[in-house]
Each structure stands twice: as C-alpha cells, then as structure tokens.
Design a protein around this motif. Sequence first.
Motif, PDB file in Angstrom:
ATOM      1  N   VAL A 729      19.647  28.198 -26.375  1.00 44.42           N
ATOM      2  CA  VAL A 729      20.425  28.128 -27.624  1.00 44.42           C
ATOM      3  C   VAL A 729      21.793  27.521 -27.353  1.00 44.42           C
ATOM      4  CG1 VAL A 729      19.245  30.140 -28.581  1.00 44.42           C
ATOM      5  CG2 VAL A 729      21.375  30.455 -27.324  1.00 44.42           C
ATOM      6  N   GLY A 730      22.449  27.080 -28.431  1.00 46.03           N
ATOM      7  CA  GLY A 730      23.806  26.561 -28.335  1.00 46.03           C
ATOM      8  C   GLY A 730      23.878  25.137 -27.825  1.00 46.03           C
ATOM      9  N   ASP A 731      25.102  24.716 -27.509  1.00 43.72           N
ATOM     10  CA  ASP A 731      25.333  23.338 -27.079  1.00 43.72           C
ATOM     11  C   ASP A 731      24.689  23.006 -25.741  1.00 43.72           C
ATOM     12  OD1 ASP A 731      26.826  23.032 -29.361  1.00 43.72           O
ATOM     13  OD2 ASP A 731      28.728  23.539 -28.363  1.00 43.72           O
ATOM     14  N   SER A 732      24.449  24.024 -24.908  1.00 45.61           N
ATOM     15  CA  SER A 732      23.903  23.778 -23.564  1.00 45.61           C
ATOM     16  C   SER A 732      22.368  23.813 -23.532  1.00 45.61           C
ATOM     17  CB  SER A 732      24.446  24.818 -22.589  1.00 45.61           C
ATOM     18  OG  SER A 732      24.097  26.128 -23.013  1.00 45.61           O
ATOM     19  N   ALA A 733      21.737  23.967 -24.693  1.00 41.82           N
ATOM     20  CA  ALA A 733      20.268  24.051 -24.730  1.00 41.82           C
ATOM     21  C   ALA A 733      19.646  22.787 -24.146  1.00 41.82           C
ATOM     22  CB  ALA A 733      19.790  24.254 -26.165  1.00 41.82           C
ATOM     23  N   ASN A 734      18.645  22.986 -23.305  1.00 41.33           N
ATOM     24  CA  ASN A 734      17.962  21.859 -22.674  1.00 41.33           C
ATOM     25  C   ASN A 734      16.512  22.269 -22.419  1.00 41.33           C
ATOM     26  OD1 ASN A 734      17.011  19.806 -20.951  1.00 41.33           O
ATOM     27  ND2 ASN A 734      19.087  19.391 -20.202  1.00 41.33           N
ATOM     28  N   ASP A 735      15.652  21.965 -23.372  1.00 45.73           N
ATOM     29  CA  ASP A 735      14.259  22.381 -23.272  1.00 45.73           C
ATOM     30  C   ASP A 735      13.551  21.735 -22.093  1.00 45.73           C
ATOM     31  OD1 ASP A 735      14.476  24.028 -25.427  1.00 45.73           O
ATOM     32  OD2 ASP A 735      13.641  22.620 -26.877  1.00 45.73           O
ATOM     33  N   ALA A 736      13.928  20.503 -21.771  1.00 46.63           N
ATOM     34  CA  ALA A 736      13.258  19.803 -20.677  1.00 46.63           C
ATOM     35  C   ALA A 736      13.483  20.520 -19.348  1.00 46.63           C
ATOM     36  CB  ALA A 736      13.753  18.364 -20.596  1.00 46.63           C
ATOM     37  N   VAL A 737      14.730  20.900 -19.083  1.00 42.33           N
ATOM     38  CA  VAL A 737      15.037  21.602 -17.839  1.00 42.33           C
ATOM     39  C   VAL A 737      14.357  22.964 -17.821  1.00 42.33           C
ATOM     40  CG1 VAL A 737      16.886  22.663 -16.481  1.00 42.33           C
ATOM     41  CG2 VAL A 737      17.227  20.409 -17.514  1.00 42.33           C
ATOM     42  N   ARG A 738      14.394  23.649 -18.952  1.00 37.68           N
ATOM     43  CA  ARG A 738      13.780  24.975 -19.040  1.00 37.68           C
ATOM     44  C   ARG A 738      12.285  24.918 -18.741  1.00 37.68           C
ATOM     45  NH1 ARG A 738      11.501  27.477 -23.300  1.00 37.68           N
ATOM     46  NH2 ARG A 738      12.169  25.832 -24.734  1.00 37.68           N
ATOM     47  N   ILE A 739      11.597  23.956 -19.335  1.00 41.61           N
ATOM     48  CA  ILE A 739      10.152  23.828 -19.116  1.00 41.61           C
ATOM     49  C   ILE A 739       9.847  23.413 -17.676  1.00 41.61           C
ATOM     50  CG2 ILE A 739       8.066  22.590 -19.810  1.00 41.61           C
ATOM     51  CD1 ILE A 739       9.076  24.662 -21.807  1.00 41.61           C
ATOM     52  N   LEU A 740      10.696  22.540 -17.111  1.00 42.16           N
ATOM     53  CA  LEU A 740      10.485  22.132 -15.720  1.00 42.16           C
ATOM     54  C   LEU A 740      10.593  23.322 -14.770  1.00 42.16           C
ATOM     55  CD1 LEU A 740      12.333  18.690 -15.491  1.00 42.16           C
ATOM     56  CD2 LEU A 740       9.878  19.114 -15.187  1.00 42.16           C
ATOM     57  N   ILE A 741      11.559  24.203 -15.018  1.00 39.30           N
ATOM     58  CA  ILE A 741      11.703  25.391 -14.174  1.00 39.30           C
ATOM     59  C   ILE A 741      10.459  26.261 -14.284  1.00 39.30           C
ATOM     60  CG2 ILE A 741      12.989  27.546 -13.878  1.00 39.30           C
ATOM     61  CD1 ILE A 741      15.500  26.020 -14.755  1.00 39.30           C
ATOM     62  N   SER A 742       9.984  26.443 -15.518  1.00 35.10           N
ATOM     63  CA  SER A 742       8.788  27.257 -15.734  1.00 35.10           C
ATOM     64  C   SER A 742       7.573  26.650 -15.035  1.00 35.10           C
ATOM     65  CB  SER A 742       8.511  27.398 -17.234  1.00 35.10           C
ATOM     66  OG  SER A 742       7.323  28.111 -17.462  1.00 35.10           O
ATOM     67  N   LEU A 743       7.400  25.345 -15.165  1.00 38.55           N
ATOM     68  CA  LEU A 743       6.253  24.686 -14.535  1.00 38.55           C
ATOM     69  C   LEU A 743       6.328  24.762 -13.009  1.00 38.55           C
ATOM     70  CD1 LEU A 743       5.848  21.526 -16.802  1.00 38.55           C
ATOM     71  CD2 LEU A 743       4.383  23.560 -16.734  1.00 38.55           C
ATOM     72  N   ALA A 744       7.543  24.653 -12.475  1.00 38.25           N
ATOM     73  CA  ALA A 744       7.700  24.774 -11.018  1.00 38.25           C
ATOM     74  C   ALA A 744       7.297  26.168 -10.547  1.00 38.25           C
ATOM     75  CB  ALA A 744       9.140  24.464 -10.632  1.00 38.25           C
ATOM     76  N   ALA A 745       7.697  27.203 -11.321  1.00 39.85           N
ATOM     77  CA  ALA A 745       7.317  28.577 -10.969  1.00 39.85           C
ATOM     78  C   ALA A 745       5.808  28.760 -11.042  1.00 39.85           C
ATOM     79  CB  ALA A 745       8.026  29.565 -11.903  1.00 39.85           C
ATOM     80  N   VAL A 746       5.201  28.205 -12.091  1.00 38.03           N
ATOM     81  CA  VAL A 746       3.732  28.301 -12.222  1.00 38.03           C
ATOM     82  C   VAL A 746       3.055  27.593 -11.054  1.00 38.03           C
ATOM     83  CG1 VAL A 746       1.750  27.575 -13.598  1.00 38.03           C
ATOM     84  CG2 VAL A 746       3.763  28.539 -14.725  1.00 38.03           C
ATOM     85  N   ALA A 747       3.574  26.427 -10.671  1.00 37.28           N
ATOM     86  CA  ALA A 747       2.980  25.666  -9.566  1.00 37.28           C
ATOM     87  C   ALA A 747       3.035  26.465  -8.264  1.00 37.28           C
ATOM     88  CB  ALA A 747       3.700  24.333  -9.405  1.00 37.28           C
ATOM     89  N   ILE A 748       4.151  27.149  -8.021  1.00 41.59           N
ATOM     90  CA  ILE A 748       4.280  27.963  -6.806  1.00 41.59           C
ATOM     91  C   ILE A 748       3.249  29.090  -6.807  1.00 41.59           C
ATOM     92  CG2 ILE A 748       5.787  29.599  -5.604  1.00 41.59           C
ATOM     93  CD1 ILE A 748       8.154  27.814  -6.478  1.00 41.59           C
ATOM     94  N   ILE A 749       3.085  29.754  -7.970  1.00 39.07           N
ATOM     95  CA  ILE A 749       2.120  30.848  -8.070  1.00 39.07           C
ATOM     96  C   ILE A 749       0.700  30.342  -7.846  1.00 39.07           C
ATOM     97  CG2 ILE A 749       1.105  32.542  -9.637  1.00 39.07           C
ATOM     98  CD1 ILE A 749       3.881  32.713 -10.997  1.00 39.07           C
ATOM     99  N   VAL A 750       0.349  29.245  -8.527  1.00 42.54           N
ATOM    100  CA  VAL A 750      -1.007  28.698  -8.407  1.00 42.54           C
ATOM    101  C   VAL A 750      -1.295  28.283  -6.965  1.00 42.54           C
ATOM    102  CG1 VAL A 750      -2.511  26.782  -9.084  1.00 42.54           C
ATOM    103  CG2 VAL A 750      -1.160  27.988 -10.818  1.00 42.54           C
TER     104      VAL A 750
END
Length: 778
Positions: A729-750
């Motif tokens: 939320v707010g001026d610092s919102a960045n969905d691309a970075v947020r999703i990349l972090i999530s995908l990196a975490a999923v990749a580590i788990i997998v």
Amino acid sequence: MDVIPSELVLSGGDRAIVIAVGVVALVALVIAFVLRAGVLAAGQGTPRMREISEAVQEGATAYLGRQFRTLAIFVVIVFGLLFVLPADTVGERIGRSLFFLVGAGFSAFIGYLGMWLATRANVRVAAAATTEGREKAMQIAFRTGGTVGLATTGLGLLGASFVVLVYVGEAPKVLEGFGFGAAMLAMFMRVGGGIFTKAADVGADLVGKVEQGIPEDDPRNAATIADNVGDNVGDCAGMAADLFESYAVVLVASLILGSAAFGAKGLIFPLIVPAIGVLTAMLGIFLNKARPGENGLRTINRSFILSAAVSAVASAVASFVYLPGDFAALGLPGEPGNPALIAFLAVLIGIVLAAVILWLTGYFTGTETEPTQDVARTSLTGPATVILSGISIGFESAVYTALVIAAAVFGAYLLAGSLIVGLFMIALAGCGLLTTVGVIVAMDTFGPVSDNAQGVAEMSGEVSEEGARILTELDAVGNTTKAITKGIAIATAVLAATALFGSYSDAIGKAISSALGELSGLTGGLLDDAGDFVDVGTGFFVANVVQPGTLVGVILGAAVVFLFSGLAVNAVSRAAGAVVQEVRRQFREIPGIMEGTNRPEYGRVVDIVTRDSLRELATPGLLAVFAPIAVGFGLGVGPLAGYLAGAIATGTLMAVFLANSGGAWDNAKKIVEDGKYGGKGSDAHAATVIGDTVGDPFKDTAGPAINPLIKVMNLVSVLIAPAVIVLTVGDSANDAVRILISLAAVAIIVAAVVVSRRRASTLQADSAEPTGAPGRRS
C-alpha cells in the motif's frame, strides 16, 4: 493504541524489580551448577560401564559439534536478513539482530548442557540402581533434569530482564529477535536430533529385536551405541532447546502485549511471574524424594504439584501487591474489572492448564492406565491391531487436549473487556504455565537419562537383577514423563502464538498507518480491498475470514504442518533404512558377533545417522522459514493471518496425536516386556516392537518439532509484516518486487522438497534377505 510505546519509562522501583529478577536468574544458574556438581559426584560403576558411557559421550559430542557448524551458516544468513527488515529505530534494528544471536546462542548452550550432563548421568544412575537402590537412582536422574531446567529458566529470564533494563520501550521489538533466535535453533536441533535418535532406534529394534531376537541394548547389536547417543542429542539436547525457546517466546509475547495493556507495569509483571517459577522449581527439585514402594511417576507428579501450588499462591501475592486495583490507575478508565485480580486469574489458568495436561497425557500414555493397557492387549492379534489401537488413542487424546487448551485460551480472553487486555491475559496464562517449566524440563530429561542408564546396564551385563528391575521401572516412567512434557510444550506454543497475533496485528496496523497517513483523523476504521480492517482506536489489524484469500491461507497453514510432519517421518525412514542395512551387513560379514567373540563396528552406524540427520534437517527448516514469506508477500497480510491460524489449529492436534500415539506404543511394549501376553521373544512382543518403531518418529521427531515450528512461523510473520505492507500500500507499493520475493521463497521450498524426495540413503539398499530372520524367537 500503540502496542510498543517507545516513550515508556521505568520508575526507580520498577528498575529495582527488574534487577531483582535478574538476580533470581543468576541464583538459578548457580543452583544449577550446584546440582550438576552433585550429579557428577555420584559413583560411576564398573570400568565396563564407564567404557560404554564414554562411547556414548564421544558420539553425542561429535554429532552436536557437526550440527552446530552446519547451523552456523543459517544463523549468519538470518542475522544479515534481520538488518534488512524494517524497524522503528536504528537501535531496535541493531538490538533485534544482536539478540537474535544471543537467543540462538542460549538455545544452543542449553541443548549442549542437556546432552553433556545426561551422557555422564546415565552411568551414575545405572551404578546407583545396583549399589544404592531405587531412591538414589531416581534422585540422580531427576536432579540431572533439574540442572537443565534451572539453567533453562535462568538464561531465559536473564536475557529478558537484561533487554528490558537496557531497551525499556524498545524491549519487546528487541526480544522478537531473541525469541526468533531461540526458536530457530530449537527447531533445527529438534528435527536433526529427532532424525538421529529415531533412525538409530528403529534400525536397532527391527534388526536386533525382531530379526535376531536379542534384547534392545544387547552389545552384539551395532546400532546400540548410536541409539543411546540419539537419546541424548534428540531428547536431551533437542527438548531442552525446545523448552528454552518456549520460555523465551512466551516472554516475548507477554512483554509486547503487557507494555500496551498495562504500560510499564505490564512490562514488569511478566518478568515477576516466571521469577516466582524459578524459585518454586528449586523447591520442587530439592524436595523430590521417592518413597519406598511408591510408583516413580507419582513421585515426580508430587514434585510438579508442589511447585505449581506454591507458584499459584506466590503469583496471587505478587498480583495484588504490584498491580493496582482499578484500570484508571493504568490509564484505561473505560476498562471494566480489577487488573490485579484478572492478572492473577490468568496466571492461575496457565498453572491449572499445565496440571490438567499432565494428568490427561499421563492417562493416555501411562503403563498403568486403561488406554495403554488396551494397546498392549491388542498385541495378541498382531502388529496391525497394535498400530490401529495406538492411532485411535492419538486421535482421541488430541481432541481432549485441544479442547483443554482452547478452553484456557478463551477463558483467559474472557477475563478482559477489550482485545488488547484479553490478548495480554492469554500471554499471562502462558507465563503461569512457565512457572512450572523448571520442573517440566527435569521431568523430560529424566526420561532419556533413565533410558540410557538401562542401556548401559544391559550392554555391560554388570548390573544386579534388582538393579535391572529398577532401571526398567524408571525407563517406563520416563516414557510417560516425556509424553507429558511434549503435551505441555505444545500448550505453550499455542498460548504464545495466540498472544503473538496481537503483535502481528499491531505491526500491520502501524505499517498501514505509516503508508497511508496517520489514522487518528479518521473515525471507525480503514478497510482495504480485501475487506481487512484496521481499527482506529487501537491500531489493530483484523483479517476478514470470509475473504477467499484468508481461507486459502488457513488451508495452506494446515497443509504446511502435514508436509513438515511428512518430511520429518520420511527422513527417519530413509536414515533408518540405512541403519538396518548396515546392522544386517555386520551380522552377515563379521564373524563371531552373535557368539560374543567379536565386537560390532559401532562407529559405522553413528557416522551413518550423523550424516543422514544433518543433511535431512535442512528441508523442514527451510519450509518453516520460507512458507510464511511466500504466503505473506504473495497473498497479503490477511491470508498470512489465516495461514497462522491454520498452522496453529492443525499443529496443536497433529503434535498431540503424534506424541500420544508414540507414547502409548512405547509403553505397551514395556508392558509386554514385563511379562504380559507372552513376554519378551513372543509374537505379542514382536507386534509391540513394530508398533513402537512406527511410534518412534511420531513421538520423538515429527511431533515435538511442530512446537517450535508454530512459533518460528509466527515470529517470521511478525518480522516480515511491515515489509509486506510497505510493498502493498501507499507510495512505496511495488507488486512486481512483492511477487518476485514470494516466487523466490516458493522456489526454495520446492527445490528443498524435490531434493529431499530424490535423496538416496547413505548406503544403497541391500537386496539380500535379512540373515537374522530365521533366528527370531516365537
């Protein structure tokens, strides 16, 4: 209301109390040293007994040394990541990271102390059983646990009081790092030690007892030394670290919420209650004395009840002396009730909860109670009915235990008239339970020390018949006490995790306020697109459970508990397979083992389980750390709240089910070995051995590891919540970075899961038939 008021100032009296708490912690450490000296002063028996004990010491020390070197990599990485995560001040960020190291170090030290002393107490208990009798043997075993128990409470209280004294208003945030360090190390030690101990135990039982028809700790079995080493690195080191992090995390939750609800007094009172527990633990440990002819479990329970009763009375005095009689004095004029009274009642709920779980777990797993007797009786019809009856006991007991814990949580919450005070009462219930931790650790360590003492006695062959009978009785008592402490440990996890929701909610509310502007100019609250709510009056975030994303989070949280448990059990299965093949190979290829003219290669088995357990512990650990990151950054803070709720609910039931099923199977085996239904060597005995080998990874690997798992995931969520909001939320919102972090975490788990699934055992499967099978007695 700001849950972490950084402007909080301690009065001179409050500072004196914190210093006094620190002194109590130091006294506990001194008494622990005195108890340690008393244990080490006891006789060590014959040279052969000492030789066996030293082999166990050597193996346990080597394993923990390698484990700590492996875990140091994780500690360094997380230390760096904590610097990256947002914090209100630079002091908080530095303190949080530094005390992460302190928490991890304390957890490692407690684990090492538990292992070090237990490996030296085993031979002393075995010697005392022969030369001095049952009462002396029991006293040595219990005071070994008492040493670790007082060290656990002393270090936990010392760390918390020091942080409060130095950081004051910033203390709760700094203690998040302290609790996270303790929890992370405990989880890894629990998983690694659990895999080690049960791989060796299962392998030893299947080849030795079932195939060769020889006793559990027969020196002809190459896995016996590894089995005895495992009792110490799993049950002593792992459980000691586990209960230490329970202590630390409950204190974290209590201080966070106490500073919000009661101000400075809420920051101090959660330190006073555990300090009372330290003093009463000393009382319970020193007054513990077995009476002639008395069941050992009754003796230990009496020590627990004495400690709990004195803690309840002392907590009542502390509540009414230290806390005011109305909320107006605490700056909450609209809050109904008497803060001193409800605080005492909350502590009392925690003490009563510990006592009820002690009774409930003892009923479902004790050798003299009907459920375990029923499991032993089913051995007459084979291993399938033994396994089915044990599973049914686990399922049933999990429901009753979960209901008791839920009643305690809700009862504590109902004492208050507002959310923040209610959450603080839940945390105080956890503090009440903490008053018994010193005795609980003593009860838990009693189990593996007694088990190892019996192993030393059997391998040496130099213990009298009466001494062997005493050690068998103490071993059965130890199985029950271990099950009891696992039940109490999961209760602390639920209380701490529920209380930590308050910290999680506040962290999100503050981050949203910072991102969107101060909420003080608004009325009512603020809704986001998912229907999640931030209350203006308190700053608390409330997730919308009807929202599909939150329900998905609940399902994912429950699923992670199942996956974590499966990975842990599968790791034991793979490592145990390697042990089975190695022990079979030695019976087949080394002449003279069965005749007793040649010794097995014990070191080969120790090396196998050491390597396997260390490589297997990474996958469950990575899952615990990265799954909340994947859900939080990928789905948002509402689904992450659902994820935590699903993990807590499922983890509670799963942990109790696994622990109690395993405990019932283990003691059913003891009942048959004591002569019922055909005794040792019968088909009924073989059936209970198979049930016990199934239960071993249940009760000593997967089940206990769920306790730190829940708290690690909660603390990770609290730590990442502000970062998730910044990117959402707010001026610092960045969905691309947020999703990349999530995908990196999923990749580590997998990647970790795939590697774990494909990993071969240390030894290739041996296709030869088990050479000992024909020798089995029926």
